[in-house]
Design a protein around this motif. Sequence first.
Motif, PDB file in Angstrom:
ATOM      1  N   ALA A  94       0.517  -1.473  -0.005  1.00 56.34           N
ATOM      2  CA  ALA A  94       0.339  -0.280   0.083  1.00 56.34           C
ATOM      3  C   ALA A  94       0.883   1.603  -0.153  1.00 56.34           C
ATOM      4  CB  ALA A  94      -0.800   0.296   1.218  1.00 56.34           C
ATOM      5  N   LYS A  95       1.938   0.949   0.643  1.00 53.92           N
ATOM      6  CA  LYS A  95       3.084   2.391   0.918  1.00 53.92           C
ATOM      7  C   LYS A  95       3.523   2.710  -0.473  1.00 53.92           C
ATOM      8  CE  LYS A  95       4.579   1.233   5.566  1.00 53.92           C
ATOM      9  NZ  LYS A  95       5.682   1.101   6.500  1.00 53.92           N
ATOM     10  N   GLN A  96       3.338   1.710  -1.241  1.00 55.90           N
ATOM     11  CA  GLN A  96       3.559   1.739  -3.228  1.00 55.90           C
ATOM     12  C   GLN A  96       3.343   2.999  -3.490  1.00 55.90           C
ATOM     13  OE1 GLN A  96       6.195  -1.624  -4.313  1.00 55.90           O
ATOM     14  NE2 GLN A  96       6.884  -2.566  -2.150  1.00 55.90           N
ATOM     15  N   GLY A  97       1.725   2.440  -3.588  1.00 54.62           N
ATOM     16  CA  GLY A  97       0.919   3.209  -4.224  1.00 54.62           C
ATOM     17  C   GLY A  97      -0.412   2.582  -5.305  1.00 54.62           C
ATOM     18  N   VAL A  98       0.664   0.825  -4.666  1.00 52.68           N
ATOM     19  CA  VAL A  98       0.232   0.016  -6.555  1.00 52.68           C
ATOM     20  C   VAL A  98      -1.369  -0.857  -6.058  1.00 52.68           C
ATOM     21  CG1 VAL A  98       1.954  -0.219  -6.814  1.00 52.68           C
ATOM     22  CG2 VAL A  98       1.749  -1.390  -5.516  1.00 52.68           C
ATOM     23  N   LEU A  99      -1.866  -0.276  -4.586  1.00 56.83           N
ATOM     24  CA  LEU A  99      -3.146  -1.254  -4.760  1.00 56.83           C
ATOM     25  C   LEU A  99      -4.178  -0.439  -4.608  1.00 56.83           C
ATOM     26  CD1 LEU A  99      -1.804  -2.768  -0.881  1.00 56.83           C
ATOM     27  CD2 LEU A  99      -2.177  -3.366  -3.469  1.00 56.83           C
ATOM     28  N   ALA A 100      -4.838  -0.983  -5.068  1.00 50.28           N
ATOM     29  CA  ALA A 100      -6.496  -0.308  -5.699  1.00 50.28           C
ATOM     30  C   ALA A 100      -7.800   0.366  -3.802  1.00 50.28           C
ATOM     31  CB  ALA A 100      -7.678  -1.508  -6.576  1.00 50.28           C
ATOM     32  N   ASP A 101      -8.635   0.953  -4.154  1.00 51.89           N
ATOM     33  CA  ASP A 101      -9.078   1.580  -3.417  1.00 51.89           C
ATOM     34  C   ASP A 101     -10.019   1.077  -3.113  1.00 51.89           C
ATOM     35  OD1 ASP A 101     -10.303   3.181  -1.152  1.00 51.89           O
ATOM     36  OD2 ASP A 101     -10.451   5.136  -2.374  1.00 51.89           O
ATOM     37  N   LEU A 102     -10.584   0.231  -2.037  1.00 54.51           N
ATOM     38  CA  LEU A 102     -12.180  -0.598  -2.453  1.00 54.51           C
ATOM     39  C   LEU A 102     -12.215  -0.004  -1.462  1.00 54.51           C
ATOM     40  CD1 LEU A 102     -10.282  -4.251  -1.188  1.00 54.51           C
ATOM     41  CD2 LEU A 102     -11.022  -2.600  -4.036  1.00 54.51           C
ATOM     42  N   THR A 103     -12.348   1.454  -0.807  1.00 50.26           N
ATOM     43  CA  THR A 103     -13.559   2.099   0.350  1.00 50.26           C
ATOM     44  C   THR A 103     -14.960   1.982  -0.821  1.00 50.26           C
ATOM     45  OG1 THR A 103     -11.273   3.071   0.806  1.00 50.26           O
ATOM     46  CG2 THR A 103     -13.681   4.133   1.500  1.00 50.26           C
ATOM     47  N   PRO A 104     -15.463   2.770  -1.597  1.00 52.48           N
ATOM     48  CA  PRO A 104     -16.878   2.651  -1.870  1.00 52.48           C
ATOM     49  C   PRO A 104     -17.810   1.640  -1.517  1.00 52.48           C
ATOM     50  CG  PRO A 104     -14.985   3.456  -3.700  1.00 52.48           C
ATOM     51  CD  PRO A 104     -13.749   3.142  -2.872  1.00 52.48           C
ATOM     52  N   LEU A 105     -16.656   0.490  -2.364  1.00 54.34           N
ATOM     53  CA  LEU A 105     -17.547  -0.738  -2.141  1.00 54.34           C
ATOM     54  C   LEU A 105     -17.473  -1.245  -0.371  1.00 54.34           C
ATOM     55  CD1 LEU A 105     -18.093  -3.987  -3.126  1.00 54.34           C
ATOM     56  CD2 LEU A 105     -16.592  -4.860  -3.306  1.00 54.34           C
ATOM     57  N   ALA A 106     -16.868  -0.899   0.233  1.00 60.67           N
ATOM     58  CA  ALA A 106     -17.078  -1.561   1.545  1.00 60.67           C
ATOM     59  C   ALA A 106     -17.332  -0.686   2.622  1.00 60.67           C
ATOM     60  CB  ALA A 106     -15.268  -0.859   2.405  1.00 60.67           C
ATOM     61  N   THR A 107     -17.930   1.057   1.798  1.00 61.73           N
ATOM     62  CA  THR A 107     -18.507   1.684   2.690  1.00 61.73           C
ATOM     63  C   THR A 107     -20.515   1.635   2.315  1.00 61.73           C
ATOM     64  OG1 THR A 107     -17.287   3.459   1.917  1.00 61.73           O
ATOM     65  CG2 THR A 107     -19.507   4.103   2.714  1.00 61.73           C
ATOM     66  N   LYS A 108     -20.219   1.085   0.947  1.00 63.82           N
ATOM     67  CA  LYS A 108     -21.750   0.056   0.538  1.00 63.82           C
ATOM     68  C   LYS A 108     -21.840  -0.787   1.340  1.00 63.82           C
ATOM     69  CE  LYS A 108     -24.041  -1.487  -4.013  1.00 63.82           C
ATOM     70  NZ  LYS A 108     -23.826  -2.072  -4.825  1.00 63.82           N
ATOM     71  N   GLU A 109     -20.981  -1.620   1.299  1.00 61.34           N
ATOM     72  CA  GLU A 109     -21.686  -2.676   2.820  1.00 61.34           C
ATOM     73  C   GLU A 109     -21.397  -3.350   3.606  1.00 61.34           C
ATOM     74  OE1 GLU A 109     -18.913  -6.305   0.197  1.00 61.34           O
ATOM     75  OE2 GLU A 109     -21.437  -5.782  -1.951  1.00 61.34           O
ATOM     76  N   GLY A 110     -21.172  -2.271   3.907  1.00 65.29           N
ATOM     77  CA  GLY A 110     -20.894  -2.045   5.954  1.00 65.29           C
ATOM     78  C   GLY A 110     -19.642  -2.956   6.382  1.00 65.29           C
ATOM     79  N   TRP A 111     -18.914  -2.644   5.538  1.00 64.83           N
ATOM     80  CA  TRP A 111     -17.203  -3.835   6.228  1.00 64.83           C
ATOM     81  C   TRP A 111     -16.626  -2.629   7.511  1.00 64.83           C
ATOM     82  CZ3 TRP A 111     -13.617  -4.168   1.441  1.00 64.83           C
ATOM     83  CH2 TRP A 111     -14.417  -4.940   0.294  1.00 64.83           C
ATOM     84  N   ASP A 112     -16.900  -1.882   7.760  1.00 63.69           N
ATOM     85  CA  ASP A 112     -16.671  -1.677   8.957  1.00 63.69           C
ATOM     86  C   ASP A 112     -17.061  -1.825   9.935  1.00 63.69           C
ATOM     87  OD1 ASP A 112     -14.490   0.883   8.660  1.00 63.69           O
ATOM     88  OD2 ASP A 112     -15.844   1.076   7.194  1.00 63.69           O
ATOM     89  N   LYS A 113     -17.948  -2.328  10.073  1.00 60.11           N
ATOM     90  CA  LYS A 113     -18.961  -2.377  11.342  1.00 60.11           C
ATOM     91  C   LYS A 113     -18.653  -4.105  11.403  1.00 60.11           C
ATOM     92  CE  LYS A 113     -22.545   0.492   9.826  1.00 60.11           C
ATOM     93  NZ  LYS A 113     -24.356   0.564   9.566  1.00 60.11           N
ATOM     94  N   VAL A 114     -18.649  -4.802  10.761  1.00 58.31           N
ATOM     95  CA  VAL A 114     -18.284  -6.274  10.755  1.00 58.31           C
ATOM     96  C   VAL A 114     -17.100  -7.048  10.176  1.00 58.31           C
ATOM     97  CG1 VAL A 114     -20.830  -6.667   9.748  1.00 58.31           C
ATOM     98  CG2 VAL A 114     -19.040  -6.787   8.319  1.00 58.31           C
ATOM     99  N   VAL A 115     -16.041  -6.475  10.594  1.00 58.85           N
ATOM    100  CA  VAL A 115     -14.423  -6.466  10.483  1.00 58.85           C
ATOM    101  C   VAL A 115     -13.551  -6.265  11.711  1.00 58.85           C
ATOM    102  CG1 VAL A 115     -12.836  -6.687   9.542  1.00 58.85           C
ATOM    103  CG2 VAL A 115     -14.228  -6.389   8.085  1.00 58.85           C
ATOM    104  N   PRO A 116     -13.763  -7.274  12.941  1.00 61.37           N
ATOM    105  CA  PRO A 116     -13.236  -7.134  13.771  1.00 61.37           C
ATOM    106  C   PRO A 116     -11.579  -5.609  13.789  1.00 61.37           C
ATOM    107  CG  PRO A 116     -13.283  -9.395  13.798  1.00 61.37           C
ATOM    108  CD  PRO A 116     -13.220  -8.791  12.330  1.00 61.37           C
TER     109      PRO A 116
END
Length: 413
Positions: A94-116
């Motif tokens: 991630a520090k190298q800037g080569v990973l995709a941003d999955l935040t829009p999908l994560a926000t839509k599906e509520g990952w923050d609430k269910v992943v420890p």
Amino acid sequence: MKKLIIGLAVSAAFSIPAVAQESVEVLHWWTSGGEAAALNVLKTNLEKQGVKWNDMPVAGGGGEAAMTAVRARVTSGNPPTAVQLLGFDIQDWAKQGVLADLTPLATKEGWDKVVPAALQRFSKYQGKWVAVPVNVHSTNWVWANRDVLAKSGVTSDPKTFDEFIADAEKVQKAGYIAIAHGGQPWQEATIFDSIVLTTGGVDYYRKAFVELDPKALNSATTLKVFQRMSQIRKLVDKDFSGRDWNVASGMVISGKAGFQIMGDWAKGEFLHAHKVPGKDFDCFRFPGTQGMVSFNSDQFAMFKLADPQKTAAQMKMAADVMAPSFQSSFNVVKGSVPARTDVPDTAFDACGKKGIADLAEANRNNTLVGSIAHGHAVPAAIKNAFYDVITRHFNGQIDDKKAVAEMVSAAQN
């Protein structure tokens, strides 16, 4: 001739242009029988959606072979769609800037609430989701052949380290291999996870091997850890060097050995061999670590891709991995537990139900700690330096006191 030309023209006018099939190219190290069976669940799910699966297996675990393959692909400007990664390795990419941003999908599906939160520490970089957790593995498990234990006069699960050693010695005296082990640095470090927890508890584990506190590392507790590693060494067979972990699991499955100290991915091998927990084999937390969980989490990091069709396939794969139904079906086969806290334990066997309950308890009580052995306690450079000390000690190249001094040095450097 006119009829032929007209026919060809009509045919061309009504022909449908071929549409390129969505596809994912997945680099992973799930090559054993149980692992391959679990991965097939994801492959089948995606193929039902018309997404072709291109397999890129790299045997040998998440070590240098896998990372070399990834580096070669990224450097050439042709990264795989998704790569199986662990812990700090995700952060490094991630520090190298080569990973995709999955935040829009994560926000839509509520990952923050269910992943420890302990998993999100590695799934996110600078607040953005860059990887999808597939599971939670824990390393502080023991796997035991019930028939071998019965024939050796072992009648109950040991509750302390000393009781475990006594039981293992009974197995050895009965003519079996006491502890099946594969002599590879990561396997010795996996045993080390459990020995650190049972010897010093969670607070010492964090101070010494996460925070790298010099006083905690250079202590009588660390000396005792290595003394106990020496006790374990006496209980493995002489041919352990270089053995793969799943071969060691097979020794317990076939009745050649009594115990294996290994993460819960070992259960996948027992299930693949049609063995039943509570009947053919037992699973229990390493004695003295009850209530504590040392974990790693397999995650799929998604690399930035220029092709929008490949990007769309990435998002389908990410959504599939986080679907509760997949988290259940995959982890039932794999031996791990879901990365989501809202997945019921209904489909899981006795070991799986215990794993889910243990994870929930450790998450509540702040006794959930990242595995030293599997890149969830310290970055790779320090982890590899620890590997070197642990494996040289296990192979008798340095004594207990020397090992303590070298661990302190490894952490400082």
